[in-house]
Design an enzyme around this catalytic site. Structure first.
Site, PDB file in Angstrom:
ATOM      1  N   CYS A 165       0.821  -1.231   0.000  1.00 25.96           N
ATOM      2  CA  CYS A 165       0.000   0.000   0.000  1.00 25.96           C
ATOM      3  C   CYS A 165       0.847   1.270   0.000  1.00 25.96           C
ATOM      4  O   CYS A 165       0.305   2.365  -0.180  1.00 25.96           O
ATOM      5  CB  CYS A 165      -0.949  -0.008   1.177  1.00 25.96           C
ATOM      6  SG  CYS A 165      -1.948  -1.499   1.226  1.00 25.96           S
TER       7      CYS A 165
ATOM      8  N   HIS B 265      -3.233   7.022   2.343  1.00 23.72           N
ATOM      9  CA  HIS B 265      -3.678   5.711   1.871  1.00 23.72           C
ATOM     10  C   HIS B 265      -5.072   5.460   2.440  1.00 23.72           C
ATOM     11  O   HIS B 265      -5.330   5.692   3.625  1.00 23.72           O
ATOM     12  CB  HIS B 265      -2.689   4.651   2.340  1.00 23.72           C
ATOM     13  CG  HIS B 265      -3.164   3.249   2.112  1.00 23.72           C
ATOM     14  ND1 HIS B 265      -3.715   2.849   0.922  1.00 23.72           N
ATOM     15  CD2 HIS B 265      -3.187   2.164   2.934  1.00 23.72           C
ATOM     16  CE1 HIS B 265      -4.051   1.576   1.014  1.00 23.72           C
ATOM     17  NE2 HIS B 265      -3.746   1.144   2.219  1.00 23.72           N
TER      18      HIS B 265
ATOM     19  N   ASN C 293     -10.206  -0.420   0.364  1.00 27.16           N
ATOM     20  CA  ASN C 293      -8.741  -0.303   0.314  1.00 27.16           C
ATOM     21  C   ASN C 293      -8.255  -0.923  -1.003  1.00 27.16           C
ATOM     22  O   ASN C 293      -8.345  -2.136  -1.176  1.00 27.16           O
ATOM     23  CB  ASN C 293      -8.166  -1.037   1.528  1.00 27.16           C
ATOM     24  CG  ASN C 293      -6.652  -0.995   1.582  1.00 27.16           C
ATOM     25  OD1 ASN C 293      -5.997  -0.620   0.614  1.00 27.16           O
ATOM     26  ND2 ASN C 293      -6.100  -1.389   2.705  1.00 27.16           N
TER      27      ASN C 293
HETATM   28  N1  ACO Z   1     -18.279  -8.417  10.139  1.00 26.47           N
HETATM   29  C1  ACO Z   1     -18.775  -8.602  11.351  1.00 26.47           C
HETATM   30  N2  ACO Z   1     -18.010  -8.855  12.442  1.00 26.47           N
HETATM   31  C2  ACO Z   1     -16.688  -8.917  12.260  1.00 26.47           C
HETATM   32  C3  ACO Z   1     -16.105  -8.723  10.985  1.00 26.47           C
HETATM   33  C4  ACO Z   1     -16.957  -8.475   9.905  1.00 26.47           C
HETATM   34  N3  ACO Z   1     -16.490  -8.268   8.643  1.00 26.47           N
HETATM   35  N4  ACO Z   1     -14.770  -8.829  11.115  1.00 26.47           N
HETATM   36  C5  ACO Z   1     -14.516  -9.073  12.407  1.00 26.47           C
HETATM   37  N5  ACO Z   1     -15.672  -9.122  13.098  1.00 26.47           N
HETATM   38  C6  ACO Z   1     -15.853  -9.332  14.532  1.00 26.47           C
HETATM   39  C7  ACO Z   1     -14.715 -10.099  15.153  1.00 26.47           C
HETATM   40  O1  ACO Z   1     -14.893 -11.475  14.979  1.00 26.47           O
HETATM   41  C8  ACO Z   1     -14.813  -9.676  16.600  1.00 26.47           C
HETATM   42  O2  ACO Z   1     -15.837 -10.414  17.192  1.00 26.47           O
HETATM   43  P1  ACO Z   1     -15.689 -10.900  18.731  1.00 26.47           P
HETATM   44  O3  ACO Z   1     -15.579  -9.647  19.529  1.00 26.47           O
HETATM   45  O4  ACO Z   1     -16.944 -11.665  18.954  1.00 26.47           O
HETATM   46  O5  ACO Z   1     -14.450 -11.729  18.760  1.00 26.47           O
HETATM   47  C9  ACO Z   1     -15.288  -8.225  16.516  1.00 26.47           C
HETATM   48  O6  ACO Z   1     -15.827  -8.076  15.186  1.00 26.47           O
HETATM   49  C10 ACO Z   1     -14.198  -7.209  16.715  1.00 26.47           C
HETATM   50  O7  ACO Z   1     -13.067  -7.578  15.899  1.00 26.47           O
HETATM   51  P2  ACO Z   1     -11.730  -6.747  15.926  1.00 26.47           P
HETATM   52  O8  ACO Z   1     -10.722  -7.396  15.044  1.00 26.47           O
HETATM   53  O9  ACO Z   1     -11.356  -6.468  17.357  1.00 26.47           O
HETATM   54  O10 ACO Z   1     -12.225  -5.370  15.277  1.00 26.47           O
HETATM   55  P3  ACO Z   1     -11.451  -4.030  15.117  1.00 26.47           P
HETATM   56  O11 ACO Z   1     -12.192  -2.936  15.764  1.00 26.47           O
HETATM   57  O12 ACO Z   1      -9.986  -4.181  15.424  1.00 26.47           O
HETATM   58  O13 ACO Z   1     -11.571  -3.779  13.564  1.00 26.47           O
HETATM   59  C11 ACO Z   1     -10.296  -3.926  11.550  1.00 26.47           C
HETATM   60  C12 ACO Z   1     -10.984  -4.709  12.650  1.00 26.47           C
HETATM   61  C13 ACO Z   1     -11.346  -3.117  10.807  1.00 26.47           C
HETATM   62  C14 ACO Z   1      -9.631  -4.901  10.593  1.00 26.47           C
HETATM   63  C15 ACO Z   1      -9.268  -2.975  12.183  1.00 26.47           C
HETATM   64  O14 ACO Z   1      -8.420  -3.669  13.070  1.00 26.47           O
HETATM   65  C16 ACO Z   1      -8.446  -2.290  11.160  1.00 26.47           C
HETATM   66  O15 ACO Z   1      -8.941  -1.490  10.378  1.00 26.47           O
HETATM   67  N6  ACO Z   1      -7.118  -2.526  11.143  1.00 26.47           N
HETATM   68  C17 ACO Z   1      -6.267  -1.928  10.171  1.00 26.47           C
HETATM   69  C18 ACO Z   1      -6.375  -2.730   8.947  1.00 26.47           C
HETATM   70  C19 ACO Z   1      -5.897  -1.961   7.780  1.00 26.47           C
HETATM   71  O16 ACO Z   1      -6.165  -0.783   7.639  1.00 26.47           O
HETATM   72  N7  ACO Z   1      -5.180  -2.651   6.948  1.00 26.47           N
HETATM   73  C20 ACO Z   1      -4.697  -2.126   5.798  1.00 26.47           C
HETATM   74  C21 ACO Z   1      -3.503  -1.228   6.061  1.00 26.47           C
HETATM   75  S1  ACO Z   1      -2.119  -1.706   5.204  1.00 26.47           S
HETATM   76  C22 ACO Z   1      -2.711  -2.086   3.745  1.00 26.47           C
HETATM   77  O17 ACO Z   1      -3.520  -1.332   3.282  1.00 26.47           O
HETATM   78  C23 ACO Z   1      -2.357  -3.325   3.082  1.00 26.47           C
END
Ligand code: ACO
Length: 325
Positions: free
Chosen positions: A119, A252, A282
Site C-alpha cells: 500500500c 492511503h 482499500n
Molecule cells: N463483520 C462482522 N463482524 C466482524 C467482521 C466483519 N467483517 N470482522 C470481524 N468481526 C468481529 C470479530 O470477529 C470480533 O468479534 P468478537 O468480539 O466476537 O471476537 C469483533 O468483530 C471485533 O473484531 P476486531 O478485530 O477487534 O475489530 P477491530 O475494531 O480491530 O476492527 C479492523 C478490525 C477493521 C480490521 C481494524 O483492526 C483495522 O482497520 N485494522 C487496520 C487494517 C488496515 O487498515 N489494513 C490495511 C492497512 S495496510 C494495507 O492497506 C495493506
C-alpha cells in the site's frame, strides 16, 4: 537551473462491478460468512468497493487510468519516457505489469518496471520517478498504482475480505523548472512480515503455499497511525514547512479511523483530508492516485495547492510525498 518534477495530469479507473456492503454481505452469507453494513461502516468507513471481472488484470485497469492521465496532461503515449507501476497483484510473476501496460499503450523503448511496496507502492513509485527526473534520466513519467486485490482475498475470512477493492490511478510527472515534488520520506521494516502478508503465490497455474491475504488488523492499525505521523513530520521538516501549510492530506485509503487519527495527530481539520475509502475500499497501491484524481476532478484540489500523500502497507513499508500540485 534546478530541475524539478511536477504532476501535469491525473487519471483513474474503476472496474464497473460495484458492490455495496449490503451486496457483499449477501454474497458472503451464501458462503456461510456473516457480516453487516453496520459493522463494516462503523469499523472502517467503507460503504462500497469495485471488483474486476475474472479476466481483467492490473495492467488492464492501469492502462485505462493512464489514458485519462495522458489526456489530462495533453500528452501522447509516445512522449512518455518512463513507466512505473506500483502493484502487489501483477498480471504475471514476470514480465512486469509495467511492460505489459507499455505494450497496451502501443509504445516501446522507454524503461518500464513494477514497484512492490504494497500500500506504500505509489509513494515509493512517485519518489523513484521524481529522482529519475531530477537526475535527468527521464522527463515525462507515467506513474501508476493498479491492483486486483479481490484475487488475493480469502472470502471465508470476514476480518479481511470486506476491506479491499480493485482499481487504478495514474499521474503524469514531468520535468519542470518550478517545484513540484517538494520532499519525500520512505521507510521499511521487514520484521513485521507476519502481521500483513500473502505468504504463498500462484505461478503457471500452480498454487504454492497460501496465496491469500492474512492480516492482524489491530497490530496493523497501531503501527500505521504511528508511522504515518512520523513520515508526515519528516517530510514537512525536509521542505521547511508545517502541517498548517498543507491544503490537502491524501492518505492511503484503508480505514477512516486511521485517517482520522492521522489528521488529529497533525492537528489538521478532517475536512482537509481527501476521503474515498467509503466508495473504493482499500485498493492498496491504487488508493492514493485514485483519491488524488477524484479530488482533482471534483475541483477540491487546485493548481498550486500543497498536498501531502502518505502510504503504509505490508512489509512493513511506509512513506510520504509532499508536493505543490
Ligand atoms: N463483520 C462482522 N463482524 C466482524 C467482521 C466483519 N467483517 N470482522 C470481524 N468481526 C468481529 C470479530 O470477529 C470480533 O468479534 P468478537 O468480539 O466476537 O471476537 C469483533 O468483530 C471485533 O473484531 P476486531 O478485530 O477487534 O475489530 P477491530 O475494531 O480491530 O476492527 C479492523 C478490525 C477493521 C480490521 C481494524 O483492526 C483495522 O482497520 N485494522 C487496520 C487494517 C488496515 O487498515 N489494513 C490495511 C492497512 S495496510 C494495507 O492497506 C495493506
Amino acid at each position: 537551473m534546478t530541475r524539478y518534477s511536477r504532476i501535469t495530469g491525473t487519471g483513474s479507473y474503476l472496474p464497473p462491478r460495484r458492490l455495496t456492503n449490503v451486496d457483499l454481505a449477501a454474497e458472503l452469507a451464501a458462503r456461510g460468512v456473516e457480516t453487516s453494513d453496520e459493522w463494516i461502516v462503523e469499523r472502517t468507513g467503507i460503504r462500497a468497493r469495485h471488483f474486476a471481472a475474472p479476466d481483467v488484470t492490473s495492467s488492464d485497469l492501469g492502462v485505462e487510468a493512464a489514458k485519462h492521465a495522458l489526456e489530462a496532461a495533453g500528452l501522447q503515449p509516445a512522449e512518455i519516457d518512463l513507466i512505473i507501476v506500483a502493484t502487489s497483484t501483477p498480471d504475471m510473476v514476470f514480465p512486469s505489469a509495467a511492460c505489459i501496460l507499455q505494450n497496451k499503450l502501443g509504445i516501446a523503448g522507454c524503461p518500464a518496471f513494477d514497484v512492490q511496496a504494497v500500500c506504500s507502492g505509489f509513494v515509493y513509485a512517485l519518489t523513484i520517478a521524481d529522482s529519475m527526473i531530477k537526475t535527468g534520466l527521464a522527463s515525462k513519467a507515467l506513474v501508476i498504482g493498479a491492483e486486483v486485490f479481490s484475487r488475493i482475498l480469502d472470502f471465508s475470512d470476514r476480518t479481511t475480505c470486506v476491506l479491499f477493492g480493485d482499481g487504478a490511478g495514474a499521474v503524469i510527472l514531468e520535468a519542470s523548472d518550478t517545484p513540484g515534488i517538494l520532499a519525500s520520506d520512505l521507510h521499511a521494516d521487514g520484521k513485521h512480515v507476519d502481521i500483513l502478508c500473502v505468504p504463498g503465490h500462484v505461478s503457471g497455474g500452480h498454487v504454492l503455499g497460501n496465496p491469500l491475504l492474512k492480516m492482524d488488523g489491530q497490530a496493523v492499525f497501531k503501527l500505521a497511525v504511528g508511522v504515518l505521523d512520523s513520515a508526515a513530520r519528516a517530510t514537512l521538516a525536509k521542505a521547511n514547512l508545517t502541517a498548517a501549510d498543507i491544503d490537502w492530506l491524501i492518505p492511503h485509503q484503508a480505514n477512516i479511523r486511521i485517517m482520522r487519527s492521522t489528521a488529529k495527530k497533525l492537528k489538521m481539520p478532517f475536512d482537509k483530508v481527501i476521503v474515498t475509502v467509503d466508495q473504493h475500499g482499500n485498493t492498496s497501491a491504487a488508493s492514493i492516485p485514485l483519491a488524488l484524481d477524484d479530488a482533482v476532478r471534483s475541483g477540491k484540489v487546485k493548481k498550486g495547492d500543497v498536498l501531502m500523500l502518505e502510504g503504509v502497507g505490508g512489509g512493513f513499508t511506509w512513506g510520504a510525498v509532499l508536493l505543490k500540485y
